[in-house]
Design an enzyme around this catalytic site. Structure first.
Site, PDB file in Angstrom:
ATOM      1  CG  HIS A  41      94.702 -55.768  96.194  1.00 34.37           C
ATOM      2  ND1 HIS A  41      94.882 -54.889  97.236  1.00 34.37           N
ATOM      3  CD2 HIS A  41      95.918 -56.318  95.960  1.00 34.37           C
ATOM      4  CE1 HIS A  41      96.154 -54.912  97.619  1.00 34.37           C
ATOM      5  NE2 HIS A  41      96.803 -55.769  96.859  1.00 34.37           N
ATOM      6  CB  SER A 102      84.624 -55.098  95.283  1.00 33.22           C
ATOM      7  OG  SER A 102      85.891 -55.231  94.682  1.00 33.22           O
ATOM      8  CD  GLU A 120      93.784 -56.069  89.034  1.00 36.18           C
ATOM      9  OE1 GLU A 120      93.083 -56.268  90.028  1.00 36.18           O
ATOM     10  OE2 GLU A 120      94.778 -56.791  88.754  1.00 36.18           O
ATOM     11  CG  ASP A 166      89.353 -58.840  98.010  1.00 33.49           C
ATOM     12  OD1 ASP A 166      89.764 -59.849  98.614  1.00 33.49           O
ATOM     13  OD2 ASP A 166      88.496 -58.872  97.111  1.00 33.49           O
TER      14      ASP A 166
HETATM   15  C1  LIG Z   1      90.856 -61.101  95.151  1.00 28.14           C
HETATM   16  S1  LIG Z   1      91.052 -60.220  93.667  1.00 28.14           S
HETATM   17  C2  LIG Z   1      90.042 -58.819  93.858  1.00 28.14           C
HETATM   18  C3  LIG Z   1      88.566 -59.065  93.877  1.00 28.14           C
HETATM   19  C4  LIG Z   1      87.709 -57.840  94.018  1.00 28.14           C
HETATM   20  N1  LIG Z   1      88.129 -57.004  95.138  1.00 28.14           N
HETATM   21  C5  LIG Z   1      86.256 -58.199  94.180  1.00 28.14           C
HETATM   22  O1  LIG Z   1      85.784 -58.327  95.330  1.00 28.14           O
HETATM   23  O2  LIG Z   1      85.560 -58.337  93.180  1.00 28.14           O
HETATM   24  C6  LIG Z   1      92.670 -59.530  93.843  1.00 28.14           C
HETATM   25  C7  LIG Z   1      93.139 -58.713  92.645  1.00 28.14           C
HETATM   26  O3  LIG Z   1      94.322 -57.989  93.026  1.00 28.14           O
HETATM   27  C8  LIG Z   1      95.187 -57.874  91.906  1.00 28.14           C
HETATM   28  N2  LIG Z   1      96.519 -57.549  92.442  1.00 28.14           N
HETATM   29  C9  LIG Z   1      97.499 -58.381  92.872  1.00 28.14           C
HETATM   30  N3  LIG Z   1      98.507 -57.688  93.431  1.00 28.14           N
HETATM   31  C10 LIG Z   1      98.164 -56.367  93.353  1.00 28.14           C
HETATM   32  C11 LIG Z   1      98.760 -55.165  93.804  1.00 28.14           C
HETATM   33  N4  LIG Z   1      99.941 -55.173  94.442  1.00 28.14           N
HETATM   34  N5  LIG Z   1      98.115 -54.004  93.583  1.00 28.14           N
HETATM   35  C12 LIG Z   1      96.903 -53.981  92.949  1.00 28.14           C
HETATM   36  N6  LIG Z   1      96.282 -55.096  92.508  1.00 28.14           N
HETATM   37  C13 LIG Z   1      96.891 -56.274  92.711  1.00 28.14           C
HETATM   38  C14 LIG Z   1      95.058 -59.202  91.212  1.00 28.14           C
HETATM   39  O4  LIG Z   1      95.435 -59.097  89.847  1.00 28.14           O
HETATM   40  C15 LIG Z   1      93.563 -59.506  91.412  1.00 28.14           C
HETATM   41  O5  LIG Z   1      92.818 -59.070  90.302  1.00 28.14           O
END
Ligand SMILES: C[S@@+](CC[C@H](N)C(=O)[O-])C[C@H]1O[C@@H](n2cnc3c(N)ncnc32)[C@H](O)[C@@H]1O
Length: 283
Positions: A41, A102, A120, A166
């Site tokens: 994520h 990240s 993403e 995440d």
């Molecule tokens: C908490 S943020 C990630 C932050 C990042 N890991 C960081 O530390 O900079 C969660 C992200 O997951 C994405 N997301 C939500 N559901 C998802 C899925 N099923 N698969 C992949 N990405 C997803 C959202 O759009 C969002 O951008």
């Protein structure tokens, strides 16, 4: 999918997550062999803390900005150098209030031989991510469901590395999905480091999650948590946690040292609480 990480980038939860990721990658880089980072994520990859979203919440002020401005004792400054050094370098090259998500942080710490996979699902966030990291030949950006990526990409060819999960926690059942993903990851990538991030809002849910993880009986599972606010309501973030499977053997002590020093800077009561303990210790 309404969650946008730009509102929260650089907040205390991000600081503890990214400081931990930086310590794990620093440890992996002690061996020349390549490693792989799989970030299920990934978010937008890179943030502007002077942008409208970040300014609206101001969350980074109590997070990365306070830590960057602090005069930290030498052992803590040294342990944080990979993380804070990456933030400072980014600010010198890309702009004064930039902050690495990240993906940008992992790439900043990675070496030429290391490989990076970022999932993403959100279209606009993925476009930003492409723009932020797509030029880097070591990185691949996928529009894949991060939960499916766990089984699809493990084990990585390198047989060493980090899986970071995440999720945004905007749907019911995400704690359960984390536990299931951890079990899958442990089966398919027994030697890998797996990091699961979770919010601390509702203490009963977090307790139940920890118990579920412990029940998996995995060999070495570390719990790292900070509280930076009193629990007021189930919708407000009062703390942040990570479950780390197969952490480097130095990580527990390093995170205790780092978080004991920086959490009082970030916590609303000027103290905060830090918990670093083993859920399962294994052989
Ligand atoms: C908490 S943020 C990630 C932050 C990042 N890991 C960081 O530390 O900079 C969660 C992200 O997951 C994405 N997301 C939500 N559901 C998802 C899925 N099923 N698969 C992949 N990405 C997803 C959202 O759009 C969002 O951008």
């Amino acid at each position: 999918m309404n969650y946008r990480h730009a509102f929260h980038a650089g907040n205390p939860a991000d600081v503890m997550k990214h400081a931990t990721l930086a310590r794990v990658l620093t440890y992996l880089a002690k061996k020349d062999n390549a490693y792989r980072v799989i970030d299920t994520h990934a978010g937008a990859g890179l943030y502007d803390l002077a942008g409208t979203s970040a300014m609206k919440t101001g969350e980074a002020e109590a997070g990365i900005e306070r830590v960057l401005a602090a005069d930290l004792p030498e052992p803590v400054a040294q342990l944080l150098e990979p993380y804070l050094g990456a933030v400072r370098t980014l600010r010198e090259t890309a702009g004064p209030r930039r902050y690495p998500g990240s993906p940008a942080l992992a790439l900043a710490l990675g070496r030429p031989q290391d490989r990076f996979l970022f999932c993403e699902l959100h279209g606009e966030e993925r476009q930003k991510l492409e723009k932020a990291v797509g030029h880097d030949a070591r990185a691949k950006v996928l529009s894949q469901d991060g939960w499916k990526a766990v089984a699809a990409h493990l084990p990585p060819r390198e047989r060493r590395g980090v899986l970071l999960i995440d999720p945004p926690f905007e749907e019911a059942g995400e704690f359960g999905r984390l536990t299931a993903a951890l079990e899958t990851a442990a089966q398919r990538f027994a030697t890998g480091v797996v990091m699961l991030w979770y919010p601390i809002k509702d203490l009963m849910t977090v307790d139940a999650f920890r118990r579920d993880v412990a029940r998996l009986g995995l060999p070495k599972t570390l719990r790292v948590e900070i509280d930076f606010a009193e629990v007021r309501s189930q919708s407000q973030l009062s703390g942040s946690g990570l479950i780390i499977l197969n952490p480097p053997f130095t990580l527990a002590e390093e995170m205790r040292t780092i978080l004991t020093a920086i959490n009082p800077l970030m916590a609303r009561d000027g103290k905060g609480r830090v918990r670093v303990s083993w859920l399962t210790q294994g052989a």
